[in-house]
Design a protein around this motif. Sequence first.
Motif, mmCIF file in Angstrom:
data_model
loop_
_atom_site.group_PDB
_atom_site.id
_atom_site.type_symbol
_atom_site.label_atom_id
_atom_site.label_comp_id
_atom_site.label_asym_id
_atom_site.label_seq_id
_atom_site.Cartn_x
_atom_site.Cartn_y
_atom_site.Cartn_z
ATOM 1 N N ILE A 159 7.713 38.247 50.797
ATOM 2 C CA ILE A 159 6.963 37.688 49.669
ATOM 3 C C ILE A 159 7.180 36.186 49.527
ATOM 4 C CG2 ILE A 159 6.627 37.781 47.176
ATOM 5 C CD1 ILE A 159 5.571 40.219 48.802
ATOM 6 N N SER A 160 8.408 35.722 49.774
ATOM 7 C CA SER A 160 8.699 34.301 49.549
ATOM 8 C C SER A 160 8.261 33.415 50.718
ATOM 9 C CB SER A 160 10.192 34.101 49.298
ATOM 10 O OG SER A 160 10.956 34.421 50.450
ATOM 11 N N VAL A 161 8.185 33.964 51.924
ATOM 12 C CA VAL A 161 7.849 33.155 53.104
ATOM 13 C C VAL A 161 6.567 33.638 53.775
ATOM 14 C CG1 VAL A 161 8.633 32.361 55.369
ATOM 15 C CG2 VAL A 161 10.284 32.618 53.500
ATOM 16 N N ASN A 162 6.545 34.889 54.187
ATOM 17 C CA ASN A 162 5.424 35.369 55.000
ATOM 18 C C ASN A 162 4.108 35.421 54.230
ATOM 19 O OD1 ASN A 162 7.125 35.642 57.151
ATOM 20 N ND2 ASN A 162 7.035 37.870 57.271
ATOM 21 N N LEU A 163 4.157 35.769 52.947
ATOM 22 C CA LEU A 163 2.917 35.865 52.184
ATOM 23 C C LEU A 163 2.259 34.499 51.985
ATOM 24 C CD1 LEU A 163 0.947 37.753 50.756
ATOM 25 C CD2 LEU A 163 2.317 37.501 48.667
ATOM 26 N N PRO A 164 2.967 33.491 51.492
ATOM 27 C CA PRO A 164 2.294 32.202 51.301
ATOM 28 C C PRO A 164 1.966 31.480 52.611
ATOM 29 C CG PRO A 164 4.618 32.041 50.692
ATOM 30 C CD PRO A 164 4.334 33.495 50.902
ATOM 31 N N LYS A 165 2.780 31.665 53.652
ATOM 32 C CA LYS A 165 2.550 30.927 54.894
ATOM 33 C C LYS A 165 1.554 31.619 55.824
ATOM 34 C CE LYS A 165 5.765 28.769 57.102
ATOM 35 N NZ LYS A 165 7.002 28.435 57.856
ATOM 36 N N TYR A 166 1.648 32.944 55.895
ATOM 37 C CA TYR A 166 0.877 33.677 56.910
ATOM 38 C C TYR A 166 -0.025 34.770 56.320
ATOM 39 C CZ TYR A 166 4.775 31.717 59.613
ATOM 40 O OH TYR A 166 5.725 30.883 60.168
ATOM 41 N N VAL B 216 1.446 44.912 50.722
ATOM 42 C CA VAL B 216 1.770 43.994 49.622
ATOM 43 C C VAL B 216 1.041 44.523 48.394
ATOM 44 C CG1 VAL B 216 1.592 41.654 48.720
ATOM 45 C CG2 VAL B 216 2.107 42.026 51.154
ATOM 46 N N LEU B 217 1.796 44.914 47.392
ATOM 47 C CA LEU B 217 1.239 45.515 46.183
ATOM 48 C C LEU B 217 1.387 44.552 45.003
ATOM 49 C CD1 LEU B 217 2.727 49.119 46.577
ATOM 50 C CD2 LEU B 217 0.488 48.278 47.320
ATOM 51 N N GLU C 101 -0.854 40.237 39.860
ATOM 52 C CA GLU C 101 0.245 39.283 39.990
ATOM 53 C C GLU C 101 1.509 40.002 40.438
ATOM 54 O OE1 GLU C 101 0.463 37.741 36.064
ATOM 55 O OE2 GLU C 101 -1.346 36.485 36.239
ATOM 56 N N ASN C 102 2.587 39.234 40.563
ATOM 57 C CA ASN C 102 3.909 39.770 40.908
ATOM 58 C C ASN C 102 3.878 40.653 42.179
ATOM 59 O OD1 ASN C 102 5.184 38.633 38.558
ATOM 60 N ND2 ASN C 102 4.172 40.256 37.361
ATOM 61 N N PRO C 103 3.552 40.064 43.301
ATOM 62 C CA PRO C 103 3.478 40.851 44.535
ATOM 63 C C PRO C 103 4.838 41.412 44.930
ATOM 64 C CG PRO C 103 3.399 38.505 45.035
ATOM 65 C CD PRO C 103 3.295 38.628 43.544
ATOM 66 N N ARG C 104 4.808 42.580 45.515
ATOM 67 C CA ARG C 104 6.022 43.174 46.085
ATOM 68 C C ARG C 104 5.691 43.795 47.432
ATOM 69 N NH1 ARG C 104 6.319 48.788 45.261
ATOM 70 N NH2 ARG C 104 4.729 49.606 43.824
ATOM 71 N N PHE C 105 6.686 43.855 48.282
ATOM 72 C CA PHE C 105 6.525 44.340 49.656
ATOM 73 C C PHE C 105 6.983 45.787 49.724
ATOM 74 C CE2 PHE C 105 7.870 44.223 54.265
ATOM 75 C CZ PHE C 105 6.609 43.961 54.776
ATOM 76 N N GLN C 106 6.131 46.636 50.252
ATOM 77 C CA GLN C 106 6.459 48.064 50.351
ATOM 78 C C GLN C 106 6.434 48.508 51.809
ATOM 79 O OE1 GLN C 106 5.215 50.970 47.358
ATOM 80 N NE2 GLN C 106 4.078 52.042 48.967
ATOM 81 N N ILE C 107 7.455 49.291 52.195
ATOM 82 C CA ILE C 107 7.552 49.824 53.555
ATOM 83 C C ILE C 107 7.371 51.338 53.490
ATOM 84 C CG2 ILE C 107 9.004 50.094 55.594
ATOM 85 C CD1 ILE C 107 10.444 47.538 54.833
ATOM 86 N N ASN C 108 6.271 51.824 54.046
ATOM 87 C CA ASN C 108 6.005 53.259 54.124
ATOM 88 C C ASN C 108 6.489 53.763 55.488
ATOM 89 O OD1 ASN C 108 4.452 53.121 51.587
ATOM 90 N ND2 ASN C 108 2.896 52.102 52.838
#
Length: 560
Positions: free
Chosen positions: A489-496, A511-512, A518-525
């Motif tokens: 969320i802090s690196v890959n989302l804004p950059k890539y 990314v949910l 707002e308030n994105p979070r990373f989920q691993i299924n």
Amino acid sequence: MPANEPVAPERETMAYDVVIVGAGPSGLSAAIRLKQLARDAGTDVSVAVLEKGSEVGAHILSGAVIDPVGLAELFPDWEAKGAPLETAVTSDRFLLLGRRLALEIPMWLMPKYVHNDGNRIASLGNLCRWLAGQAEALGVEIYPGMAASELVHDAEGRVTGVVAGVFGIDRNGEKGPDYQPGVALHGKYVMIGEGARGALAQQIIHRFGLADGRQPQKYGIGLKELWQVPASVFRPGFVQHTLGWPLDDKTGGGSFMYHFGDNYVAFGFIVHLDYENPWLSPFDEFQRVKHHPSISRHLRGGKRVAYGARAVIEGGLQAVPKLHFPGGVLLGDSAGFLNFPRIKGSHNAIKSGMLAAEAAYAALQAGRAGDDLIAYEQAYQASRIRRELHTVRNVKPLWSKYGTIFGNTLGLIEMFTTRFGGFSLFGTIKLGKTDAVATGLGADHRPIAYPKPDGVLSFDKLSSVFLSNTHHHENQPAHLKLKDPSVPISVNLPKYGEPARLYCPAGVYEVLYDDKGENPRFQINFQNCVHCKTCDIKDPSRNIVWTTPQGGDGPNYPNM
């Protein structure tokens, strides 16, 4: 013992002459060759093969047009023995695709080296099941559903075995009520044949510096569907490969199609993972290409019966690591032996298993154990495996450097000239940066709007994963580890744009957002994971590590 030193779990120990990790073509061939040598000499060698899939072949996925040269060396009478390579190639076609049209490249313009005369279309999974039967008949002990999760070392750092069969660790990393500590299988030599980007192979390569002085390994992602089609469109022995649309000239890849068996069409798509555009989705490109008339005519009226994906080794000669380490060796795709322009590796995997077996058997007969099997490396250097890889060594870097049209034209010229002693006008070209580093910034590329699947030729990820028969016990730790949980969320989302949600072919990463967007979070299924290893390769921050889940988990591929 100091209070802060962990107590090693009590494990049953089993001792063998040779322990092999992976029941693929390389591991099974090594086991068979060891037993053949012992039988012919009137001696015995104890051999165990560990397979993380629920059965042999469950995790095997390949095109597959198979060059039977390796199998013929292992079993000269393979046809009489009933090896499942029943469909001979009868027609070979190569197309360059535009959005609607196709340009056929005459096969006489292609180097004889990449023709498929004499090759067989088959399920590599079924071939491995057959090889397992041959191995067991010779006395090899095969343990499916036993994931090798860690290495065993002696006091001097040599690899002396593996731990397999650990079950019952809950999602918090604690021992659950059904906990089993696993078995430590010790071998005088340990052979690693996990396929592309295996977890133990990666540990060994880093621990012993086996890739020092080599070029970074390169990969593609291979996606495959198995269709059963009407007799009216079925052409047994038909082979078709394509380049071009829907990929642009700077993005490497293409499709394959093979008609074989009981009205089956194996259709697949490979995307080279050194692509730049982080908005690209290999899965959606795969679904899109099936709508091209040159492909759809072979699938219309058919039924999709299986789906899967896996990493494809592409680095070739320049990326082959040192093959031996104290106590063992690397086999097959764990060593990078796939012939990239031929899209074939099983024949080399079988040969590598045979060469390793011969080196290990000689060492055992000499009373050795746990040392470096240098003879295996020497045998590889003199083998047809290396000659093959040397001949095509520049095809991948030429494609990556100059694009699909011009790069492949140079590659064809290269393959014509290197047939004669391996001489190349280019020398030996470096492969360059890793596939992860090749990923560009999201702001520098245009997002791709993919068409909605029609449910006839194209499909979504979740329905596809359902056809892979993938299952993971949910109450276990996720086998997909984040070195730093904040990075997505802090690196890959804004950059890539967080490309994991796109390059993963199984919908593992999401990314949910909350109700306000707002308030994105990373989920691993992780339950969806088909063990392709793409995330371990392509994550631009190199933050995801693929580890081995509980034994028997993952896909269960039929006829793949």
